[in-house]
Scaffold this motif. Sequence first.
Motif, PDB file in Angstrom:
ATOM      1  N   LEU A  58       0.996  -1.220  -0.053  1.00  0.00           N
ATOM      2  CA  LEU A  58      -0.124   0.119  -0.052  1.00  0.00           C
ATOM      3  C   LEU A  58       0.870   1.371  -0.092  1.00  0.00           C
ATOM      4  CD1 LEU A  58      -2.764   1.256   0.409  1.00  0.00           C
ATOM      5  CD2 LEU A  58      -2.550   1.201   2.721  1.00  0.00           C
ATOM      6  N   PHE A  59       0.588   1.966  -0.801  1.00  0.00           N
ATOM      7  CA  PHE A  59       1.423   3.223  -1.133  1.00  0.00           C
ATOM      8  C   PHE A  59       0.685   4.455  -1.027  1.00  0.00           C
ATOM      9  CE2 PHE A  59       3.754   0.314  -3.917  1.00  0.00           C
ATOM     10  CZ  PHE A  59       5.020   0.200  -3.331  1.00  0.00           C
ATOM     11  N   SER A  60       1.336   5.629  -0.605  1.00  0.00           N
ATOM     12  CA  SER A  60       0.609   7.044  -0.637  1.00  0.00           C
ATOM     13  C   SER A  60       1.795   7.692  -1.534  1.00  0.00           C
ATOM     14  CB  SER A  60       0.736   7.602   0.693  1.00  0.00           C
ATOM     15  OG  SER A  60       2.089   7.812   1.138  1.00  0.00           O
ATOM     16  N   PHE A  61       1.210   8.949  -2.333  1.00  0.00           N
ATOM     17  CA  PHE A  61       1.957   9.555  -3.183  1.00  0.00           C
ATOM     18  C   PHE A  61       1.355  10.917  -3.231  1.00  0.00           C
ATOM     19  CE2 PHE A  61       3.280   5.541  -4.889  1.00  0.00           C
ATOM     20  CZ  PHE A  61       4.681   5.817  -5.016  1.00  0.00           C
ATOM     21  N   PRO A  62       2.202  12.052  -3.258  1.00  0.00           N
ATOM     22  CA  PRO A  62       1.462  13.471  -3.203  1.00  0.00           C
ATOM     23  C   PRO A  62       0.546  13.597  -4.599  1.00  0.00           C
ATOM     24  CG  PRO A  62       3.880  13.495  -2.815  1.00  0.00           C
ATOM     25  CD  PRO A  62       3.550  12.175  -3.011  1.00  0.00           C
ATOM     26  N   LYS A  63      -0.559  13.725  -4.212  1.00  0.00           N
ATOM     27  CA  LYS A  63      -1.561  14.202  -5.421  1.00  0.00           C
ATOM     28  C   LYS A  63      -1.616  13.123  -6.606  1.00  0.00           C
ATOM     29  CE  LYS A  63      -0.951  19.016  -4.268  1.00  0.00           C
ATOM     30  NZ  LYS A  63      -0.346  20.275  -4.801  1.00  0.00           N
ATOM     31  N   PRO A  64      -1.888  11.990  -6.265  1.00  0.00           N
ATOM     32  CA  PRO A  64      -1.956  10.906  -7.336  1.00  0.00           C
ATOM     33  C   PRO A  64      -3.097  11.181  -8.153  1.00  0.00           C
ATOM     34  CG  PRO A  64      -2.745   9.878  -5.334  1.00  0.00           C
ATOM     35  CD  PRO A  64      -2.300  11.200  -5.047  1.00  0.00           C
ATOM     36  N   PRO A  65      -3.008  10.801  -9.392  1.00  0.00           N
ATOM     37  CA  PRO A  65      -4.095  10.934 -10.239  1.00  0.00           C
ATOM     38  C   PRO A  65      -4.908   9.893 -10.007  1.00  0.00           C
ATOM     39  CG  PRO A  65      -2.159  10.106 -11.355  1.00  0.00           C
ATOM     40  CD  PRO A  65      -1.507  10.287 -10.027  1.00  0.00           C
ATOM     41  N   GLN A  66      -6.245  10.179 -10.436  1.00  0.00           N
ATOM     42  CA  GLN A  66      -7.625   9.450 -10.326  1.00  0.00           C
ATOM     43  C   GLN A  66      -7.310   8.500 -11.479  1.00  0.00           C
ATOM     44  OE1 GLN A  66     -10.044   9.669  -7.926  1.00  0.00           O
ATOM     45  NE2 GLN A  66      -8.770  11.068  -7.032  1.00  0.00           N
ATOM     46  N   ARG A  67      -8.089   7.272 -11.195  1.00  0.00           N
ATOM     47  CA  ARG A  67      -8.151   6.180 -12.062  1.00  0.00           C
ATOM     48  C   ARG A  67      -9.387   5.528 -12.253  1.00  0.00           C
ATOM     49  NH1 ARG A  67      -4.170   1.503 -11.739  1.00  0.00           N
ATOM     50  NH2 ARG A  67      -2.517   3.152 -11.807  1.00  0.00           N
ATOM     51  N   LEU A  68      -9.995   5.646 -13.456  1.00  0.00           N
ATOM     52  CA  LEU A  68     -11.391   4.709 -13.579  1.00  0.00           C
ATOM     53  C   LEU A  68     -11.243   3.445 -13.074  1.00  0.00           C
ATOM     54  CD1 LEU A  68     -13.924   5.025 -15.030  1.00  0.00           C
ATOM     55  CD2 LEU A  68     -13.086   3.821 -16.727  1.00  0.00           C
ATOM     56  N   SER A  69     -12.207   3.197 -12.088  1.00  0.00           N
ATOM     57  CA  SER A  69     -11.962   1.835 -11.485  1.00  0.00           C
ATOM     58  C   SER A  69     -13.262   1.229 -11.152  1.00  0.00           C
ATOM     59  CB  SER A  69     -11.316   2.012 -10.143  1.00  0.00           C
ATOM     60  OG  SER A  69     -11.037   0.962  -9.508  1.00  0.00           O
ATOM     61  N   HIS A  70     -13.884   0.594 -12.301  1.00  0.00           N
ATOM     62  CA  HIS A  70     -15.203  -0.253 -12.040  1.00  0.00           C
ATOM     63  C   HIS A  70     -14.786  -1.944 -12.342  1.00  0.00           C
ATOM     64  CE1 HIS A  70     -17.342   3.040 -11.417  1.00  0.00           C
ATOM     65  NE2 HIS A  70     -16.508   3.903 -12.339  1.00  0.00           N
ATOM     66  N   PRO A  71     -15.580  -2.591 -11.859  1.00  0.00           N
ATOM     67  CA  PRO A  71     -15.334  -4.027 -12.255  1.00  0.00           C
ATOM     68  C   PRO A  71     -14.935  -4.382 -13.758  1.00  0.00           C
ATOM     69  CG  PRO A  71     -16.838  -4.024 -10.354  1.00  0.00           C
ATOM     70  CD  PRO A  71     -16.642  -2.590 -10.903  1.00  0.00           C
ATOM     71  N   GLU A  72     -15.894  -3.478 -14.478  1.00  0.00           N
ATOM     72  CA  GLU A  72     -15.722  -3.986 -16.000  1.00  0.00           C
ATOM     73  C   GLU A  72     -15.029  -3.127 -16.954  1.00  0.00           C
ATOM     74  OE1 GLU A  72     -18.767  -4.428 -14.221  1.00  0.00           O
ATOM     75  OE2 GLU A  72     -18.432  -6.566 -14.126  1.00  0.00           O
ATOM     76  N   ALA A  73     -14.176  -2.004 -16.242  1.00  0.00           N
ATOM     77  CA  ALA A  73     -13.278  -1.029 -16.893  1.00  0.00           C
ATOM     78  C   ALA A  73     -12.189  -1.887 -17.249  1.00  0.00           C
ATOM     79  CB  ALA A  73     -12.954   0.122 -16.011  1.00  0.00           C
TER      80      ALA A  73
END
Length: 129
Positions: A58-73
């Motif tokens: 598990l990581f943290s980074f400053p201001k990570p970009p959003q990612r589309l994350s749905h089971p069928e993506a």
Amino acid sequence: MLPLLRVHHIAIIGSDYARSKQFYTEVLGLRIIREVYREARQSWKLDLALNEQYIIELFSFPKPPQRLSHPEATGLRHLAFAVSDIEATIAHLTAHGVAAEPIRVDELTDRRFTFIEDPDGLPLEFYEE
């Protein structure tokens, strides 16, 4: 053939490290192996185990970009955990304020499963064995 042995780990970046750490350790019950703050990257790295097997970074980074994350993506579909009792799993999640989808039945295996989302919307499946 490539001589792969097994999946080594799964890496997850959380938008709120404390919230993700609490979810994966207190709600899902993964055990902390090691936690390190990497000053040069302004990043936490938390190694987690399930049944004494290293499984998640598990990581943290400053201001990570959003990612589309749905089971069928397109891309990684979801992370699945095997469970022995789907109702007990849902009850535990509900007690921790985590909503589960209605139970589905795998049409090929007749096994029951459900999905939840982690704090960043990553789909997590619980599959009854």
